[in-house]
Design a protein around this motif. Structure first.
Motif, mmCIF file in Angstrom:
data_model
loop_
_atom_site.group_PDB
_atom_site.id
_atom_site.type_symbol
_atom_site.label_atom_id
_atom_site.label_comp_id
_atom_site.label_asym_id
_atom_site.label_seq_id
_atom_site.Cartn_x
_atom_site.Cartn_y
_atom_site.Cartn_z
ATOM 1 N N ASP A 38 0.829 -1.209 0.000
ATOM 2 C CA ASP A 38 0.000 0.000 0.000
ATOM 3 C C ASP A 38 0.861 1.255 0.000
ATOM 4 O O ASP A 38 0.460 2.294 -0.551
ATOM 5 C CB ASP A 38 -0.915 0.031 1.225
ATOM 6 N N LEU A 39 2.036 1.158 0.605
ATOM 7 C CA LEU A 39 2.912 2.326 0.710
ATOM 8 C C LEU A 39 3.559 2.694 -0.622
ATOM 9 O O LEU A 39 4.245 3.712 -0.712
ATOM 10 C CB LEU A 39 3.995 2.075 1.762
ATOM 11 N N GLN A 40 3.339 1.892 -1.635
ATOM 12 C CA GLN A 40 3.835 2.243 -2.970
ATOM 13 C C GLN A 40 2.874 3.195 -3.685
ATOM 14 O O GLN A 40 3.255 3.903 -4.616
ATOM 15 C CB GLN A 40 3.987 0.978 -3.834
ATOM 16 N N GLU A 41 1.634 3.234 -3.235
ATOM 17 C CA GLU A 41 0.592 3.986 -3.934
ATOM 18 C C GLU A 41 0.843 5.497 -3.845
ATOM 19 O O GLU A 41 0.910 6.068 -2.765
ATOM 20 C CB GLU A 41 -0.773 3.647 -3.316
ATOM 21 N N GLY A 42 0.981 6.130 -5.000
ATOM 22 C CA GLY A 42 1.135 7.582 -5.045
ATOM 23 C C GLY A 42 2.548 8.086 -4.894
ATOM 24 O O GLY A 42 2.778 9.293 -4.756
ATOM 25 N N GLN A 43 3.534 7.179 -4.931
ATOM 26 C CA GLN A 43 4.917 7.620 -4.733
ATOM 27 C C GLN A 43 5.394 8.567 -5.828
ATOM 28 O O GLN A 43 6.276 9.392 -5.596
ATOM 29 C CB GLN A 43 5.856 6.410 -4.649
ATOM 30 N N GLU A 44 4.806 8.458 -7.036
ATOM 31 C CA GLU A 44 5.251 9.340 -8.117
ATOM 32 C C GLU A 44 4.969 10.798 -7.796
ATOM 33 O O GLU A 44 5.685 11.699 -8.267
ATOM 34 C CB GLU A 44 4.558 8.947 -9.441
ATOM 35 N N TRP A 45 3.954 11.063 -6.956
ATOM 36 C CA TRP A 45 3.632 12.442 -6.598
ATOM 37 C C TRP A 45 4.453 12.952 -5.427
ATOM 38 O O TRP A 45 4.556 14.164 -5.211
ATOM 39 C CB TRP A 45 2.141 12.580 -6.296
ATOM 40 N N VAL A 46 5.033 12.042 -4.672
ATOM 41 C CA VAL A 46 5.839 12.460 -3.521
ATOM 42 C C VAL A 46 7.025 13.298 -3.975
ATOM 43 O O VAL A 46 7.335 14.351 -3.406
ATOM 44 C CB VAL A 46 6.310 11.228 -2.718
ATOM 45 N N SER A 47 7.688 12.866 -5.031
ATOM 46 C CA SER A 47 8.857 13.598 -5.524
ATOM 47 C C SER A 47 8.474 14.879 -6.255
ATOM 48 O O SER A 47 9.264 15.812 -6.347
ATOM 49 C CB SER A 47 9.690 12.704 -6.445
ATOM 50 N N LYS A 48 7.232 14.949 -6.765
ATOM 51 C CA LYS A 48 6.799 16.135 -7.504
ATOM 52 C C LYS A 48 6.290 17.237 -6.583
ATOM 53 O O LYS A 48 6.408 18.424 -6.898
ATOM 54 C CB LYS A 48 5.684 15.754 -8.493
ATOM 55 N N ALA A 49 5.692 16.841 -5.471
ATOM 56 C CA ALA A 49 5.063 17.818 -4.581
ATOM 57 C C ALA A 49 5.876 18.013 -3.306
ATOM 58 O O ALA A 49 5.407 17.785 -2.195
ATOM 59 C CB ALA A 49 3.646 17.380 -4.244
ATOM 60 N N THR A 50 7.107 18.453 -3.481
ATOM 61 C CA THR A 50 7.964 18.701 -2.323
ATOM 62 C C THR A 50 7.819 20.132 -1.811
ATOM 63 O O THR A 50 8.427 20.495 -0.808
ATOM 64 C CB THR A 50 9.441 18.439 -2.677
ATOM 65 N N SER A 51 7.051 20.945 -2.512
ATOM 66 C CA SER A 51 6.806 22.329 -2.109
ATOM 67 C C SER A 51 5.321 22.618 -2.289
ATOM 68 O O SER A 51 4.584 21.824 -2.879
ATOM 69 C CB SER A 51 7.617 23.292 -2.974
ATOM 70 N N LEU A 52 4.873 23.770 -1.802
ATOM 71 C CA LEU A 52 3.467 24.119 -1.971
ATOM 72 C C LEU A 52 3.128 24.376 -3.431
ATOM 73 O O LEU A 52 2.001 24.116 -3.866
ATOM 74 C CB LEU A 52 3.116 25.341 -1.116
ATOM 75 N N LYS A 53 4.077 24.867 -4.202
ATOM 76 C CA LYS A 53 3.849 25.026 -5.638
ATOM 77 C C LYS A 53 3.629 23.654 -6.282
ATOM 78 O O LYS A 53 2.756 23.473 -7.128
ATOM 79 C CB LYS A 53 5.008 25.748 -6.307
ATOM 80 N N GLY A 54 4.441 22.674 -5.857
ATOM 81 C CA GLY A 54 4.240 21.311 -6.343
ATOM 82 C C GLY A 54 2.894 20.760 -5.923
ATOM 83 O O GLY A 54 2.253 20.013 -6.677
ATOM 84 N N LEU A 55 2.437 21.155 -4.727
ATOM 85 C CA LEU A 55 1.126 20.712 -4.260
ATOM 86 C C LEU A 55 0.012 21.273 -5.152
ATOM 87 O O LEU A 55 -0.971 20.586 -5.428
ATOM 88 C CB LEU A 55 0.910 21.145 -2.811
ATOM 89 N N THR A 56 0.172 22.504 -5.630
ATOM 90 C CA THR A 56 -0.843 23.062 -6.533
ATOM 91 C C THR A 56 -0.915 22.258 -7.825
ATOM 92 O O THR A 56 -1.995 22.110 -8.407
ATOM 93 C CB THR A 56 -0.565 24.542 -6.860
ATOM 94 N N GLN A 57 0.215 21.713 -8.266
ATOM 95 C CA GLN A 57 0.213 20.872 -9.466
ATOM 96 C C GLN A 57 -0.549 19.574 -9.204
ATOM 97 O O GLN A 57 -1.289 19.083 -10.071
ATOM 98 C CB GLN A 57 1.650 20.581 -9.904
ATOM 99 N N TYR A 58 -0.387 19.024 -8.000
ATOM 100 C CA TYR A 58 -1.153 17.835 -7.622
ATOM 101 C C TYR A 58 -2.645 18.161 -7.629
ATOM 102 O O TYR A 58 -3.465 17.386 -8.145
ATOM 103 C CB TYR A 58 -0.733 17.350 -6.237
ATOM 104 N N ILE A 59 -3.019 19.303 -7.066
ATOM 105 C CA ILE A 59 -4.426 19.710 -7.000
ATOM 106 C C ILE A 59 -5.028 19.799 -8.403
ATOM 107 O O ILE A 59 -6.119 19.278 -8.663
ATOM 108 C CB ILE A 59 -4.563 21.059 -6.267
ATOM 109 N N GLY A 60 -4.307 20.455 -9.321
ATOM 110 C CA GLY A 60 -4.814 20.613 -10.670
ATOM 111 C C GLY A 60 -4.913 19.306 -11.436
ATOM 112 O O GLY A 60 -5.801 19.142 -12.283
ATOM 113 N N SER A 61 -4.036 18.364 -11.131
ATOM 114 C CA SER A 61 -4.009 17.089 -11.855
ATOM 115 C C SER A 61 -4.881 16.013 -11.220
ATOM 116 O O SER A 61 -5.102 14.968 -11.824
ATOM 117 C CB SER A 61 -2.557 16.567 -11.925
ATOM 118 N N ASN A 62 -5.356 16.264 -10.013
ATOM 119 C CA ASN A 62 -6.135 15.254 -9.282
ATOM 120 C C ASN A 62 -7.419 15.845 -8.715
ATOM 121 O O ASN A 62 -7.609 15.891 -7.487
ATOM 122 C CB ASN A 62 -5.294 14.657 -8.147
#
Length: 399
Positions: A38-62
């Motif tokens: 289960d801990l593998q799920e979503g790991q691709e976003w962990v490296s992308k959303a290391t900042s709040l700007k990266g978090l906004t990219q997660y929000i827009g894509s999900n």
């Protein structure tokens, strides 16, 4: 080399967060091992959303996982509204309605905020392994603040405040019955809510969701509960909560079951998925309540002021006075869910905001990443004072 470093840091942070959440013991190690897939799920976003700007990219894509509503009380043209009508799990945000009911009853003279409550009575509502450490931390905080009398009693207002700060489910359930279901429903009527489910006792929710109690496998039990109407599910939860509160034999049996199974006895993904059966609301409706609160129009000015006096704990305890003139919030964090409602005004623009932010049904690895950094709290707070973050959010959600 850089990616290996990042993976090492992430795994270290994840393990630390895991043990903080689940405890430092061999059982926790076993849980970590059993849920390794289960801990593998979503790991691709962990490296992308290391900042709040990266978090906004997660929000827009999900969009299926996020709702963002941020409203200025004085300038509606600056509103950020994303998935505003999507029903989202409230979790302990439902405590807002306990606070409002409490404030209304105080103002009506129906209860005494200084009434002394035997702290031990709240233990009755505790389920083993279900946010048990939050209850321990809340009681310790009350002791450390010299709020517990020699007879083990605590003023009602302090009990409520500590429940909000520590997300203590046991105290929340005690307050649910102390305030009374009828008065909570009256508060709902006064607020004229259309898209928000009334709160339910957390003990009743987790008992109802336990597959072993129904003698079923998780998937079959979950599907059966999901097929129930809201009224039937609600009745089942309230019945289990009332039995847990009043029936000693049932209480002991349930406590033993949760001890033996270390909670629900299910995996990380399943623990996330069950939250879809918790009471829900929408970003639109909860933000409207925050705006009413800002305007001192939440039922009445006196009720509004009393509610703000309970919700302002982050401003009082987290040293936010460098960025805010005032600020108040309720947050929740449970596996797969990160959310919050807040109000405030920054020292820079002094513009009053009301907000509701939901990150719902998150991928397991990404939830651990976000929760370990309290990213949702940081995001909400900065949305009130950081124009660059608001712009980044707007750019992502408009794509």
């Amino acid at each position: 080399m850089r990616i290996l470093k990042f993976i090492g840091v992430f795994l270290g942070t994840l393990i630390i967060t895991f043990f903080v959440v689940f405890g430092f013991n061999l059982d926790a190690l076993k849980t970590l091992y059993n849920n390794s897939s289960d801990l593998q799920e979503g790991q691709e976003w962990v490296s992308k959303a290391t900042s709040l700007k990266g978090l906004t990219q997660y929000i827009g894509s999900n969009p299926q996982h996020a709702t963002i509503v941020s409203r200025s009380v004085v300038n509606p043209d600056t509103t950020i509204a994303y998935r505003t009508e999507k029903p989202r799990t409230m979790g302990t945000l439902s405590n807002f309605f306990l606070i409002t009911t409490y404030a209304r009853l105080i103002e009506d003279g129906q209860i005494d905020h200084n009434e002394l409550i035997l702290l031990e009575r709240t233990d009755r509502f505790l389920l083993p392994y279900i946010d048990e450490s939050h209850h321990d931390d809340a009681k310790t905080a009350l002791q450390n603040r010299d709020l517990v009398t020699k007879n083990g009693k605590v003023p009602l207002n302090k009990l409520l405040e500590i429940a909000i700060i520590y997300n203590d489910l046991a105290i929340s359930d005690f307050l649910y019955y102390k305030l009374g279901q009828q008065d909570i429903e009256k508060t709902f009527d006064l607020l004229e809510l259309e898209s928000t489910d009334p709160p339910l006792p957390f003990s009743g929710l987790y008992i109802t969701l336990h597959p072993d109690l129904a003698k079923k496998e998780f998937n079959a039990h979950f599907e059966k509960l999901s097929a129930l109407s809201k009224s039937k599910f609600r009745a089942k939860v309230l019945n289990n909560a009332d039995r847990f509160r009043t029936d000693d034999e049932f209480h002991d049996r349930i406590t033993k079951l949760f001890e033996e199974k270390q909670g629900l006895g299910i995996g990380f993904k399943e623990r996330r998925n069950i939250l879809s059966l918790f009471p829900k609301s929408t970003g639109q409706e909860l933000t409207e309540l925050m705006v009413q609160l800002q305007k001192n129009q939440l039922i009445s000015a006196s009720v509004s002021e009393r509610v703000k006096g309970i919700m302002d704990w982050p401003y009082q305890e987290q040293g936010l006075n460098n960025d805010f003139r005032y600020y108040g919030a309720i947050y929740d964090s449970r596996l797969g869910l990160l959310n919050g409602i807040d109000y405030g005004a920054s020292v820079y623009s002094e513009e009053p905001f009301g907000q509701a932010v939901f990150f719902d049904s998150l991928q397991v690895a990404f939830w651990f990443h976000m929760s370990s950094n309290l990213m949702h709290q940081d995001y909400q707070q900065r949305m009130m004072w950081d124009p660059a973050l608001r712009q980044a959010t707007l750019q992502e959600i408009s794509k």
